[in-house]
Design a protein around this motif. Structure first.
Motif, PDB file in Angstrom:
ATOM      1  N   GLY A  33       0.759  -1.072   0.141  1.00 29.04           N
ATOM      2  CA  GLY A  33      -0.205  -0.035  -0.228  1.00 29.04           C
ATOM      3  C   GLY A  33       0.953   1.330   0.140  1.00 29.04           C
ATOM      4  N   GLY A  35       2.727   2.154  -2.366  1.00 31.97           N
ATOM      5  CA  GLY A  35       2.585   2.977  -3.742  1.00 31.97           C
ATOM      6  C   GLY A  35       3.596   2.377  -4.747  1.00 31.97           C
ATOM      7  N   LYS A  36       4.274   1.216  -4.230  1.00 25.97           N
ATOM      8  CA  LYS A  36       5.456   0.827  -5.297  1.00 25.97           C
ATOM      9  C   LYS A  36       4.686   0.491  -6.765  1.00 25.97           C
ATOM     10  CE  LYS A  36       5.978  -2.753  -2.732  1.00 25.97           C
ATOM     11  NZ  LYS A  36       5.018  -2.558  -1.656  1.00 25.97           N
ATOM     12  N   THR A  37       3.831  -0.247  -6.789  1.00 27.56           N
ATOM     13  CA  THR A  37       3.240  -0.602  -8.057  1.00 27.56           C
ATOM     14  C   THR A  37       2.886   0.694  -8.771  1.00 27.56           C
ATOM     15  OG1 THR A  37       2.570  -2.545  -7.055  1.00 27.56           O
ATOM     16  CG2 THR A  37       1.588  -2.049  -9.225  1.00 27.56           C
ATOM     17  N   THR A  38       2.284   1.518  -8.201  1.00 26.86           N
ATOM     18  CA  THR A  38       1.790   2.935  -8.789  1.00 26.86           C
ATOM     19  C   THR A  38       2.975   3.863  -9.280  1.00 26.86           C
ATOM     20  OG1 THR A  38      -0.107   2.842  -7.163  1.00 26.86           O
ATOM     21  CG2 THR A  38       0.230   4.952  -8.670  1.00 26.86           C
ATOM     22  N   ARG A 156      -7.980   0.660  -2.042  1.00 25.99           N
ATOM     23  CA  ARG A 156      -7.590  -0.384  -3.075  1.00 25.99           C
ATOM     24  C   ARG A 156      -8.614  -1.423  -3.478  1.00 25.99           C
ATOM     25  NH1 ARG A 156      -1.540  -2.664  -3.138  1.00 25.99           N
ATOM     26  NH2 ARG A 156      -2.336  -4.085  -1.686  1.00 25.99           N
ATOM     27  N   ASN A 187       6.025   8.819  -0.467  1.00 26.40           N
ATOM     28  CA  ASN A 187       5.024   8.790  -1.490  1.00 26.40           C
ATOM     29  C   ASN A 187       3.648   9.726  -0.777  1.00 26.40           C
ATOM     30  OD1 ASN A 187       3.414   8.376  -3.713  1.00 26.40           O
ATOM     31  ND2 ASN A 187       2.709   6.194  -3.114  1.00 26.40           N
ATOM     32  N   ALA A 188       3.805  10.950  -0.972  1.00 21.60           N
ATOM     33  CA  ALA A 188       2.999  11.701  -0.849  1.00 21.60           C
ATOM     34  C   ALA A 188       1.989  12.172  -2.082  1.00 21.60           C
ATOM     35  CB  ALA A 188       3.172  13.163  -0.127  1.00 21.60           C
TER      36      ALA A 188
HETATM   37  P1  ADP Z   1       1.897  -1.180  -3.347  1.00 20.95           P
HETATM   38  O1  ADP Z   1       2.400  -1.760  -4.757  1.00 20.95           O
HETATM   39  O2  ADP Z   1       3.115  -0.784  -2.568  1.00 20.95           O
HETATM   40  O3  ADP Z   1       1.257  -2.137  -2.373  1.00 20.95           O
HETATM   41  P2  ADP Z   1      -0.004   0.463  -4.773  1.00 20.95           P
HETATM   42  O4  ADP Z   1       0.788   0.869  -5.819  1.00 20.95           O
HETATM   43  O5  ADP Z   1      -0.902  -0.779  -5.083  1.00 20.95           O
HETATM   44  O6  ADP Z   1       0.891  -0.154  -3.422  1.00 20.95           O
HETATM   45  O7  ADP Z   1      -0.702   1.556  -4.091  1.00 20.95           O
HETATM   46  C1  ADP Z   1      -1.984   1.412  -3.152  1.00 20.95           C
HETATM   47  C2  ADP Z   1      -2.932   2.399  -3.218  1.00 20.95           C
HETATM   48  O8  ADP Z   1      -2.931   3.493  -3.415  1.00 20.95           O
HETATM   49  C3  ADP Z   1      -3.635   2.296  -4.865  1.00 20.95           C
HETATM   50  O9  ADP Z   1      -4.999   2.094  -4.948  1.00 20.95           O
HETATM   51  C4  ADP Z   1      -2.914   3.536  -5.822  1.00 20.95           C
HETATM   52  O10 ADP Z   1      -3.847   3.785  -6.505  1.00 20.95           O
HETATM   53  C5  ADP Z   1      -2.914   4.452  -4.518  1.00 20.95           C
HETATM   54  N1  ADP Z   1      -1.898   5.243  -4.650  1.00 20.95           N
HETATM   55  C6  ADP Z   1      -0.414   5.247  -4.656  1.00 20.95           C
HETATM   56  N2  ADP Z   1       0.339   6.337  -4.679  1.00 20.95           N
HETATM   57  C7  ADP Z   1      -0.598   7.408  -4.432  1.00 20.95           C
HETATM   58  C8  ADP Z   1      -0.544   8.679  -4.329  1.00 20.95           C
HETATM   59  N3  ADP Z   1       0.677   9.299  -4.275  1.00 20.95           N
HETATM   60  N4  ADP Z   1      -1.440   9.475  -4.225  1.00 20.95           N
HETATM   61  C9  ADP Z   1      -2.908   8.640  -4.186  1.00 20.95           C
HETATM   62  N5  ADP Z   1      -2.940   7.375  -4.277  1.00 20.95           N
HETATM   63  C10 ADP Z   1      -1.967   6.523  -4.268  1.00 20.95           C
END
Ligand code: ADP
Ligand code: 5GP
Length: 245
Positions: A33, A35-38, A156, A187-188
């Motif tokens: 959560g 935000g690594k994937t995003t 998510r 990751n803000a």
């Molecule tokens: P991880 O891969 O680290 O488990 P995700 O990339 O799946 O995390 O991100 C978790 C959730 O947060 C997703 O729904 C994503 O869309 C959201 N998210 C990630 N980064 C941000 C951001 N900077 N601002 C708002 N939402 C975000």
């Protein structure tokens, strides 16, 4: 997925930080959560040709919207174990009760002029890559605060409360180990976080997490995760006896 690559070496480039920009694999780690994937997707989208995502194999089931070969190579446990025995993974680990691995083929060849390969993997896998590929740049992604972290994890909508609690338990361990990783990005704002990762890849900018702000953020995240686990436990959504399921 091609099951034929059995190269043992994944490293053909200079060490990260040795001459500025890195050409080795870029490894994003951090709690579920964060935000690594995003961030990885944004990096590729904003810098086409410069970055390419490593698609892992996993024994977990696809979530709604996930595609085999794009998000993961979804494999049966027996096939995963066969690939382990055949030496087909550059690294692999058991995370939240499922197995995940980076096919060695994804990292070969790591060419100076080719794209930087981006790995979104857990800390056990990151340590294996660090041992194997000196050129790897490992960046620990931190959520900006406990509330937005928990909201994003739950928002998510991909995990049950029980699964969220399990991920938070793993996160406590990851946060405890965070100081042993090289670089940190909070990751803000998504674009800003992706820009900071890009700057680290280019060898400009550095955040080794030595400041007091980093320590207090880690403590706040730790406290937030503990409180949420307790809340989920009390609500019956989390079952610590379920850890191995
Ligand atoms: P991880 O891969 O680290 O488990 P995700 O990339 O799946 O995390 O991100 C978790 C959730 O947060 C997703 O729904 C994503 O869309 C959201 N998210 C990630 N980064 C941000 C951001 N900077 N601002 C708002 N939402 C975000
Ligand atoms: P998810 O099930 O949310 O996609 O991923 C769960 C965890 O497994 C995340 O921490 C993710 O980074 C990690 N992960 C994904 N692919 C790999 C991999 O190939 N190797 C390792 N070690 N971890 C992975």
């Amino acid at each position: 997925m091609s099951g034929s690559a059995k190269r043992s070496s994944v490293d053909a480039s200079p060490p990260a930080g040795a001459g500025g920009a890195t050409h080795g694999p870029l490894v994003l780690v951090g709690p579920s959560g964060a935000g690594k994937t995003t961030i990885a997707a944004r990096l590729v989208e904003r810098n086409p040709g410069r970055f390419a995502l490593s698609v892992s194999a996993t024994t977990r089931r696809p979530r709604a919207g996930e595609e085999d070969g794009r998000d993961y190579h979804f494999v049966l446990r027996r096939d995963f174990d066969r690939m382990v025995r055949a030496g087909e993974f550059a690294e692999w680990a058991e995370v939240h009760g499922e197995r995940y691995g980076t096919p060695a083929a994804n990292l070969v060849p790591v060419r100076e002029r080719g794209p930087v390969i981006v790995l979104d993997i857990d800390i056990q896998g990151a340590r294996q890559v660090m041992r194997r590929a000196e050129s790897a740049l490992v960046i620990f992604i931190l959520p900006a605060g406990p509330d937005e972290w928990i909201d994003r994890l739950a928002g998510r909508g991909t995990e049950s409360p029980r699964e969220i609690a399990r991920r938070l338990r793993t996160a406590l361990q990851e946060l405890a180990e965070a100081p042993s990783f090289g670089q940190f990005v909070v990751n803000a704002d998504l674009d800003r976080a992706a820009d900071e990762v890009l700057a680290l890849v280019k060898g400009v900018g550095s955040d080794r997490g030595g400041g007091r702000g980093f320590a207090s953020l880690r403590h706040a995240l730790d406290a937030g995760a503990r409180a949420e686990i307790e809340r989920l436990d009390a609500a019956g959504g989390a079952d610590s006896a379920d850890q191995g399921a």
